[in-house]
Scaffold this active site. Structure first.
Site, short mmCIF file in Angstrom:
data_model
loop_
_atom_site.label_atom_id
_atom_site.label_comp_id
_atom_site.label_asym_id
_atom_site.label_seq_id
_atom_site.Cartn_x
_atom_site.Cartn_y
_atom_site.Cartn_z
N ILE A 151 0.83 -1.21 0.00
CA ILE A 151 0.00 0.00 0.00
C ILE A 151 0.87 1.25 0.00
O ILE A 151 0.66 2.19 -0.76
CB ILE A 151 -0.93 0.01 1.24
CG1 ILE A 151 -1.96 -1.11 1.10
CG2 ILE A 151 -1.61 1.38 1.40
CD1 ILE A 151 -2.85 -1.27 2.31
N CYS A 383 34.81 4.26 15.73
CA CYS A 383 33.84 5.14 16.36
C CYS A 383 33.62 4.74 17.82
O CYS A 383 34.46 5.05 18.65
CB CYS A 383 32.55 5.15 15.54
SG CYS A 383 31.63 6.68 15.81
N GLU A 407 27.88 9.14 27.66
CA GLU A 407 26.73 8.45 27.07
C GLU A 407 26.25 7.35 28.02
O GLU A 407 25.07 7.03 28.06
CB GLU A 407 27.12 7.83 25.71
CG GLU A 407 25.98 7.09 25.03
CD GLU A 407 26.35 6.47 23.67
OE1 GLU A 407 27.53 6.51 23.27
OE2 GLU A 407 25.44 5.93 23.03
N HIS A 509 34.16 6.60 10.41
CA HIS A 509 33.79 5.28 9.88
C HIS A 509 34.50 5.00 8.55
O HIS A 509 33.97 5.32 7.48
CB HIS A 509 32.27 5.21 9.65
CG HIS A 509 31.49 5.15 10.93
ND1 HIS A 509 31.19 3.96 11.55
CD2 HIS A 509 30.97 6.13 11.69
CE1 HIS A 509 30.50 4.21 12.65
NE2 HIS A 509 30.36 5.52 12.77
N GLU A 511 34.85 2.35 7.00
CA GLU A 511 34.19 1.31 6.18
C GLU A 511 33.37 1.90 5.05
O GLU A 511 33.19 1.26 4.01
CB GLU A 511 33.32 0.39 7.06
CG GLU A 511 32.08 1.00 7.69
CD GLU A 511 32.32 1.66 9.05
OE1 GLU A 511 33.46 2.08 9.32
OE2 GLU A 511 31.35 1.80 9.84
N1 GLN Z 1 27.61 6.12 20.63
C1 GLN Z 1 28.80 6.78 20.26
C2 GLN Z 1 28.57 8.26 19.96
O1 GLN Z 1 27.47 8.65 19.69
C3 GLN Z 1 29.46 6.11 19.07
C4 GLN Z 1 28.66 6.19 17.82
C5 GLN Z 1 29.12 5.24 16.74
O2 GLN Z 1 29.85 4.30 17.02
N2 GLN Z 1 28.67 5.43 15.52
O3 GLN Z 1 29.47 9.05 20.01
#
Ligand code: GLN
Length: 537
Positions: A151, A383, A407, A509, A511
């Site tokens: 849909i 990261c 965090e 990152h 990758e």
């Molecule tokens: N949680 C971590 C931050 O926000 C790492 C984020 C991640 O690995 N992409 O900084």
């Protein structure tokens, strides 16, 4: 009307049969034929973007250089076509509706009733046309997410149907990809689901110009002929894609069946060939590799391998380049403890701690990082992985036993990972991260710089928190040195441990920038040292 040609790819029968990879493979052969190709995905769900979706549900979030958080299919497009895409490449229903509602609140519709047709469909067409003008591409390829009959995808299908009216028959090409199931008991392939799917597509006004049939094995010409007859398509425009051991073989399978010629014939392009010789050599080299390298991936979403799609692709690229086949051991970080860590990592040549969010499984990652540091096991932390390296070092070398990221604990006395006050107001989770390209300067006399062989470059980010620079001197005095930084805001981007074969954390990152024929230097470094480690063991 623009001079750009448009290819629309829809899916039928079921999802999850490799529509994104097939689409990306077509992009590659068209690019190798000498055309400038741009790719975009229309996703019918209502989220604004996949940024806030759980990796368990949606797999990885792919980040483009301009910081858009997009569907993982865009990663396939970038890897196969070798293009850098942008926010223009990713359109969701949520994005379309948000724009329309904002315009409606501003009174921009002059009192008219705002409707799916024409307002939503017009907006979708605008996105596609903008992609054409912004990219300057010869061909804009558009994949419609989901399958025909859903849909929620109807407005998108209606919009692409209208594109033929506006851009002309010769400038629009519709490809439909379906599944041809194999019935074990009668040992035959069944084309009926394809016929039904094409019928549904026709009922909304789209007659496909070419059909790609996904099936277990290669389909015979009789089956292709049958589909051509029932679906009213030229026989040479029915293409078979069997299950493949190596996904990078797919462009070759498509080229062998002259998919690019079918497209060129329709667009009235000149006769030329798509030079796939380098790609063919690459696939041949991949197929010849027999020796393995074993990498442990320590993460929290390991039950769904798609959550680490680009990381596993980057590991593959680097391994193949060094004549190894990577075998990934997926390790649930929550299951790692001080007592079992050595056992969990036994037999692995190297480790990777990829990105992630939230506190679950963090202590297991810290244990793995400790074990790698103490036992000379190659480790690349990406990261969250860099943050884990920093936390482990603070706890076990600097002696700050409660060191962590804010965090995970806002109250910690040693917030070695924190956020910058100008960066995040603590309210919205969507759209408050450091996203996309940012400058990375590499420091002399570091392993990282030796790997990159560059003074500076751009890398893609997706995170909220940063290394707390107040601690930097203490880290460096104790052997964990800053190997790369962001000059604009003086942020630590890469850490590396002295006197260790490979112990590197990066805040970005890598990758996302790895390509099958151009592996990322950090992944190459990890695999190179892992191979050495496996030879020594
Ligand atoms: N949680 C971590 C931050 O926000 C790492 C984020 C991640 O690995 N992409 O900084």
């Amino acid at each position: 009307m623009s001079s750009t040609k448009f290819i629309f790819v829809t899916g039928g029968v079921i999802s999850g049969i490799g529509k994104g990879i097939t689409f990306a493979s077509l992009g590659r052969i068209l690019k190798n034929r000498g055309y400038k190709v741009f790719a975009m995905k229309l996703d019918p769900y209502l989220n604004y973007d996949p940024g806030t979706m759980s990796p368990f549900q949606h797999g990885e979030v792919f980040v483009t250089q301009d910081g858009a958080e997009t569907d993982l299919d865009l990663g396939h497009y970038e890897r196969f076509i070798d293009v850098e895409l942008s926010a223009t490449s990713s359109v969701t229903s949520g994005r379309v509706y948000k724009k329309i509602l904002n315009q409606e609140r501003k009174g921009l519709y002059g009192g008219s009733t705002v409707q799916v047709i024409p307002h939503v469909t017009n907006e979708i067409k605008n996105y596609i046309k903008r992609a054409a003008s912004e990219s300057g591409a010869d061909i804009v390829m558009v994949e419609v997410g989901g399958t025909v009959g859903d849909i929620e995808s109807e407005p998108f299908l209606e919009a692409i149907r209208q594109m033929r009216m506006e851009e002309g028959y010769d400038s629009t090409f519709y490809i439909h990809l379906t599944l041809v199931p194999f019935i074990d008991t009668s040992e035959e392939y069944k084309t009926k689901p394809t016929q039904h799917s094409v019928k549904t597509l026709r009922s909304i006004g789209i007659s496909p110009d070419l059909i790609i049939l996904r099936s277990k094995g290669m389909l015979s010409s009789e089956i292709k002929e049958k589909v051509a007859l029932f679906c009213d398509i030229r026989k040479e425009n029915v293409i078979s894609v069997p299950d493949l051991k190596n996904i990078y073989e797919l462009p070759l399978v498509l080229e062998d069946q002259h998919l690019d010629q079918a497209v060129a014939r329709h667009f009235k392009f000149d006769d030329r060939i798509s030079d796939m010789s380098k790609w063919r050599d690459m696939v041949k080299r991949m197929d010849e590799v027999t020796e393995k390298v074993k990498i442990g991936l320590i993460g929290k979403y390991v039950k769904l391998h798609d959550a680490y799609l680009s990381v596993s692709c980057a590991l593959q690229h680097a391994s193949y380049a060094l004549n190894r086949k990577v075998e990934i051991k997926w390790i649930e970080s929550e299951s790692i403890t001080k007592d079992n860590v050595a056992k969990k990592l036994e037999g692995l040549d190297g480790l990777i701690i990829p990105g992630g969010f939230g506190i679950r499984g963090i202590d297991g990652m810290v244990e793995a990082a400790r074990c790698a540091r103490e036992n000379n096991i190659p480790l690349l932390g990406i990261c969250l992985g860099l943050q884990i390296i920093a936390i482990e070092f603070a706890r076990n070398i600097l002696g700050y036993s409660d060191a962590t990221s804010i965090e995970f604990n806002q109250e910690t006395t040693h917030p070695v990972i924190h956020y910058l006050s100008d960066q995040y107001d603590g309210i919205d989770l969507g759209g408050t991260m450091r996203l996309g390209n940012s400058k990375l300067v590499l420091k002399d006399k570091t392993k990282t710089k030796d790997l990159y062989k560059l003074n500076e470059t751009l890398e893609r980010h997706r995170h909220r928190y940063e290394f707390n620079s107040l601690y930097k001197n203490e880290y460096e005095k104790n052997g964990l040195i800053e190997a790369g930084f962001n000059p604009e805001r003086n942020l630590t981007e890469v850490f590396e441990l002295k006197n260790h074969p490979f112990y590197i954390g990066c805040q970005f990152h890598p990758e996302f920038k790895s390509r099958p024929d151009r592996p990322h230097p950090l992944f190459l470094g990890l695999i190179e040292e892992s191979i050495k480690a496996s030879n020594n063991s």
